[in-house]
Design an enzyme around this catalytic site. Structure first.
Site, PDB file in Angstrom:
ATOM      1  N   GLU A  69      83.907 -40.841 -48.239  1.00 18.73           N
ATOM      2  CA  GLU A  69      84.603 -40.087 -47.208  1.00 18.73           C
ATOM      3  C   GLU A  69      83.706 -40.065 -45.969  1.00 18.73           C
ATOM      4  O   GLU A  69      82.513 -39.766 -46.069  1.00 18.73           O
ATOM      5  CB  GLU A  69      84.867 -38.660 -47.695  1.00 18.73           C
ATOM      6  CG  GLU A  69      85.558 -37.766 -46.698  1.00 18.73           C
ATOM      7  CD  GLU A  69      85.823 -36.372 -47.263  1.00 18.73           C
ATOM      8  OE1 GLU A  69      86.329 -35.532 -46.487  1.00 18.73           O
ATOM      9  OE2 GLU A  69      85.498 -36.110 -48.433  1.00 18.73           O
ATOM     10  N   ILE A  70      84.280 -40.382 -44.826  1.00 18.05           N
ATOM     11  CA  ILE A  70      83.581 -40.269 -43.543  1.00 18.05           C
ATOM     12  C   ILE A  70      84.242 -39.113 -42.808  1.00 18.05           C
ATOM     13  O   ILE A  70      85.443 -39.166 -42.512  1.00 18.05           O
ATOM     14  CB  ILE A  70      83.650 -41.572 -42.731  1.00 18.05           C
ATOM     15  CG1 ILE A  70      83.003 -42.714 -43.500  1.00 18.05           C
ATOM     16  CG2 ILE A  70      82.999 -41.379 -41.350  1.00 18.05           C
ATOM     17  CD1 ILE A  70      83.167 -44.076 -42.856  1.00 18.05           C
TER      18      ILE A  70
END
Length: 133
Positions: A127-128
């Protein structure tokens, strides 16, 4: 008074292929490879970003002590960025890395954020996350 923790120093990823993992995390996520030699004489590989480190263990050749069931593809990691997610989307597209979800609204440790999701070579969920200034 009870003792308290102040930060995460490092985490360990068990991977199927250290070279493929290093290539992905360096080229796609902008991390830096670091090879180090602890007192036991082994050669180890880590990924450095900010003040954090991800140690890499090759599946079947993990260092002791280790997780109870070290398995490639079992991690779900969230990395915080100060770069817009549209820039990340363009970068990921240029690297031929698919976004599997996002941008989507989420709640992180510091509150509301917007995130993109992708997978690394071992199928770990990455996840960014971007917090609005």
């Amino acid at each position: 008074m009870s003792p308290t923790l102040i930060s995460l120093d490092h985490l360990v990823l068990t991977v199927a292929d250290i070279e493929a993992t290093v290539a992905f995390y360096c080229k796609v996520l902008g991390m830096t490879q670091k090879v180090f030699y602890p007192a036991d004489g082994t050669r180890r590989t880590a990924l450095i970003y900010g003040n954090q480190k991800i140690n890499l263990h090759l599946k079947g050749r993990e260092f002791d002590p280790k997780a109870h069931q070290p398995t490639p593809g079992s991690a779900d990691l969230c990395f915080v960025t100060d770069t817009s997610l549209s820039s990340w989307t363009n970068h990921l597209r240029a690297q031929n890395v698919g976004v599997i979800a996002g941008p989507v609204s989420r709640t992180g440790a510091r509150g509301p954020m917007t995130s993109l999701y992708l997978r690394d070579p071992d199928e770990n969920l990455i996840e960014i996350a971007y917090y609005q200034p």
